[in-house]
Design a protein around this motif. Sequence first.
Motif, PDB file in Angstrom:
ATOM      1  N   TYR A 128       0.833  -1.204   0.000  1.00 17.44           N
ATOM      2  CA  TYR A 128       0.000   0.000   0.000  1.00 17.44           C
ATOM      3  C   TYR A 128       0.870   1.257   0.000  1.00 17.44           C
ATOM      4  O   TYR A 128       0.546   2.237  -0.674  1.00 17.44           O
ATOM      5  N   GLU A 129       1.981   1.224   0.728  1.00 16.00           N
ATOM      6  CA  GLU A 129       2.875   2.382   0.737  1.00 16.00           C
ATOM      7  C   GLU A 129       3.524   2.601  -0.631  1.00 16.00           C
ATOM      8  O   GLU A 129       3.715   3.749  -1.040  1.00 16.00           O
ATOM      9  N   ARG A 130       3.821   1.527  -1.353  1.00 17.77           N
ATOM     10  CA  ARG A 130       4.349   1.678  -2.724  1.00 17.77           C
ATOM     11  C   ARG A 130       3.343   2.375  -3.632  1.00 17.77           C
ATOM     12  O   ARG A 130       3.723   3.052  -4.582  1.00 17.77           O
ATOM     13  N   LEU A 131       2.067   2.222  -3.347  1.00 18.01           N
ATOM     14  CA  LEU A 131       1.018   2.873  -4.127  1.00 18.01           C
ATOM     15  C   LEU A 131       0.823   4.338  -3.740  1.00 18.01           C
ATOM     16  O   LEU A 131       0.113   5.065  -4.428  1.00 18.01           O
ATOM     17  N   GLY A 132       1.432   4.763  -2.645  1.00 18.45           N
ATOM     18  CA  GLY A 132       1.304   6.147  -2.201  1.00 18.45           C
ATOM     19  C   GLY A 132       0.524   6.326  -0.913  1.00 18.45           C
ATOM     20  O   GLY A 132       0.413   7.445  -0.406  1.00 18.45           O
ATOM     21  N   PHE A 133      -0.058   5.250  -0.379  1.00 15.03           N
ATOM     22  CA  PHE A 133      -0.761   5.354   0.897  1.00 15.03           C
ATOM     23  C   PHE A 133       0.236   5.743   1.988  1.00 15.03           C
ATOM     24  O   PHE A 133       1.402   5.328   1.945  1.00 15.03           O
ATOM     25  N   ARG A 134      -0.230   6.514   2.948  1.00 11.89           N
ATOM     26  CA  ARG A 134       0.600   6.942   4.071  1.00 11.89           C
ATOM     27  C   ARG A 134      -0.019   6.455   5.374  1.00 11.89           C
ATOM     28  O   ARG A 134      -1.248   6.458   5.525  1.00 11.89           O
ATOM     29  N   ARG A 135       0.843   6.085   6.302  1.00 14.20           N
ATOM     30  CA  ARG A 135       0.371   5.639   7.616  1.00 14.20           C
ATOM     31  C   ARG A 135      -0.247   6.810   8.370  1.00 14.20           C
ATOM     32  O   ARG A 135       0.347   7.881   8.462  1.00 14.20           O
ATOM     33  N   VAL A 136      -1.441   6.567   8.887  1.00  9.30           N
ATOM     34  CA  VAL A 136      -2.117   7.565   9.716  1.00  9.30           C
ATOM     35  C   VAL A 136      -1.907   7.216  11.181  1.00  9.30           C
ATOM     36  O   VAL A 136      -1.643   8.073  12.006  1.00  9.30           O
ATOM     37  N   GLY A 137      -2.024   5.937  11.503  1.00  7.24           N
ATOM     38  CA  GLY A 137      -1.822   5.511  12.882  1.00  7.24           C
ATOM     39  C   GLY A 137      -2.349   4.118  13.129  1.00  7.24           C
ATOM     40  O   GLY A 137      -2.931   3.481  12.252  1.00  7.24           O
ATOM     41  N   VAL A 138      -2.115   3.657  14.336  1.00  7.56           N
ATOM     42  CA  VAL A 138      -2.538   2.320  14.744  1.00  7.56           C
ATOM     43  C   VAL A 138      -3.971   2.390  15.267  1.00  7.56           C
ATOM     44  O   VAL A 138      -4.308   3.269  16.075  1.00  7.56           O
ATOM     45  N   LEU A 156      -4.056   2.071  10.032  1.00  8.40           N
ATOM     46  CA  LEU A 156      -4.840   2.915   9.139  1.00  8.40           C
ATOM     47  C   LEU A 156      -3.883   3.656   8.202  1.00  8.40           C
ATOM     48  O   LEU A 156      -2.943   4.303   8.656  1.00  8.40           O
ATOM     49  N   LEU A 157      -4.135   3.526   6.905  1.00 14.38           N
ATOM     50  CA  LEU A 157      -3.386   4.262   5.893  1.00 14.38           C
ATOM     51  C   LEU A 157      -4.380   5.028   5.046  1.00 14.38           C
ATOM     52  O   LEU A 157      -5.519   4.577   4.859  1.00 14.38           O
ATOM     53  N   ASP A 158      -3.964   6.181   4.530  1.00 18.13           N
ATOM     54  CA  ASP A 158      -4.839   6.899   3.611  1.00 18.13           C
ATOM     55  C   ASP A 158      -4.060   7.407   2.407  1.00 18.13           C
ATOM     56  O   ASP A 158      -2.827   7.429   2.397  1.00 18.13           O
ATOM     57  N   LYS A 161      -6.248  12.130  -3.367  1.00 11.52           N
ATOM     58  CA  LYS A 161      -6.228  12.241  -4.823  1.00 11.52           C
ATOM     59  C   LYS A 161      -4.957  13.006  -5.234  1.00 11.52           C
ATOM     60  O   LYS A 161      -4.594  14.004  -4.612  1.00 11.52           O
ATOM     61  N   GLY A 162      -4.269  12.511  -6.218  1.00 12.12           N
ATOM     62  CA  GLY A 162      -3.022  13.113  -6.668  1.00 12.12           C
ATOM     63  C   GLY A 162      -1.784  12.446  -6.075  1.00 12.12           C
ATOM     64  O   GLY A 162      -0.679  12.694  -6.531  1.00 12.12           O
ATOM     65  N   GLU A 163      -1.967  11.585  -5.058  1.00 14.94           N
ATOM     66  CA  GLU A 163      -0.825  10.902  -4.439  1.00 14.94           C
ATOM     67  C   GLU A 163      -0.617   9.488  -4.954  1.00 14.94           C
ATOM     68  O   GLU A 163       0.386   8.852  -4.616  1.00 14.94           O
ATOM     69  N   LEU A 164      -1.547   8.965  -5.739  1.00 19.03           N
ATOM     70  CA  LEU A 164      -1.444   7.604  -6.239  1.00 19.03           C
ATOM     71  C   LEU A 164      -0.226   7.470  -7.132  1.00 19.03           C
ATOM     72  O   LEU A 164      -0.077   8.205  -8.108  1.00 19.03           O
ATOM     73  N   SER A 165       0.655   6.536  -6.807  1.00 21.29           N
ATOM     74  CA  SER A 165       1.860   6.343  -7.612  1.00 21.29           C
ATOM     75  C   SER A 165       1.499   5.608  -8.906  1.00 21.29           C
ATOM     76  O   SER A 165       0.610   4.772  -8.937  1.00 21.29           O
ATOM     77  N   GLU A 166       2.198   5.946  -9.939  1.00 20.06           N
ATOM     78  CA  GLU A 166       2.001   5.292 -11.238  1.00 20.06           C
ATOM     79  C   GLU A 166       3.029   4.174 -11.378  1.00 20.06           C
ATOM     80  O   GLU A 166       4.091   4.215 -10.761  1.00 20.06           O
ATOM     81  N   PRO A 167       2.729   3.164 -12.190  1.00 20.25           N
ATOM     82  CA  PRO A 167       3.686   2.066 -12.367  1.00 20.25           C
ATOM     83  C   PRO A 167       5.001   2.586 -12.934  1.00 20.25           C
ATOM     84  O   PRO A 167       5.019   3.523 -13.735  1.00 20.25           O
ATOM     85  N   SER A 168       6.077   1.953 -12.492  1.00 19.52           N
ATOM     86  CA  SER A 168       7.391   2.390 -13.002  1.00 19.52           C
ATOM     87  C   SER A 168       7.869   1.523 -14.133  1.00 19.52           C
ATOM     88  O   SER A 168       7.361   0.526 -14.459  1.00 19.52           O
TER      89      SER A 168
END
Length: 168
Positions: A128-138, A156-158, A161-168
């Motif tokens: 999920y982090e590779r996709l751009g999700f960021r940790r919000v908390g436990v 919890l990760l969120d 819009k605009g943070e989604l990583s594109e395939p490399s």
Amino acid sequence: MDSLHGTYVTLRPATADDLPAFRTALATAEVRRWWHWPDPEGDLAEPEHRHLTITVKGENVGMIQWHEEADPDFRYASIDIFVHPEHHRLGLGTDAIRTLARWLFDVRGHHRLTIDPAAENEAAIACYERLGFRRVGVLRKQWYDHERGFWADGMLLDLLKGELSEPS
């Protein structure tokens, strides 16, 4: 909802015909460890169910689901996913999440997505982090771990819009 097409996967509304493949995936140790789905038949019978079958070249490899909060002051969508272990580490889960996320952002109009895997599920969190999700908390004692018989923490990760990583 029509089918959604990613780079490798197609997402289509799940039907009762998908249940045998879902049960097969859910019976594996790798999926059962994190997933408990007590009533898939009932869930899929609901007219507004939001479960999508993940297919690759017509083969059912897993399921992704989504939920949305419609209140305009708190609008967002959440997602959850499982992929049969025979198809792990091939980029299929990543492609499925990216495909659904684009649709939720671009078609459903969401500005924020959440996902909440088990805090111990390091492989899922890394994906999920590779996709751009960021940790919000436990999320303390968020889900009941049926394998071990106690309440366990979630992460919890969120993703905005605009943070989604594109395939490399």
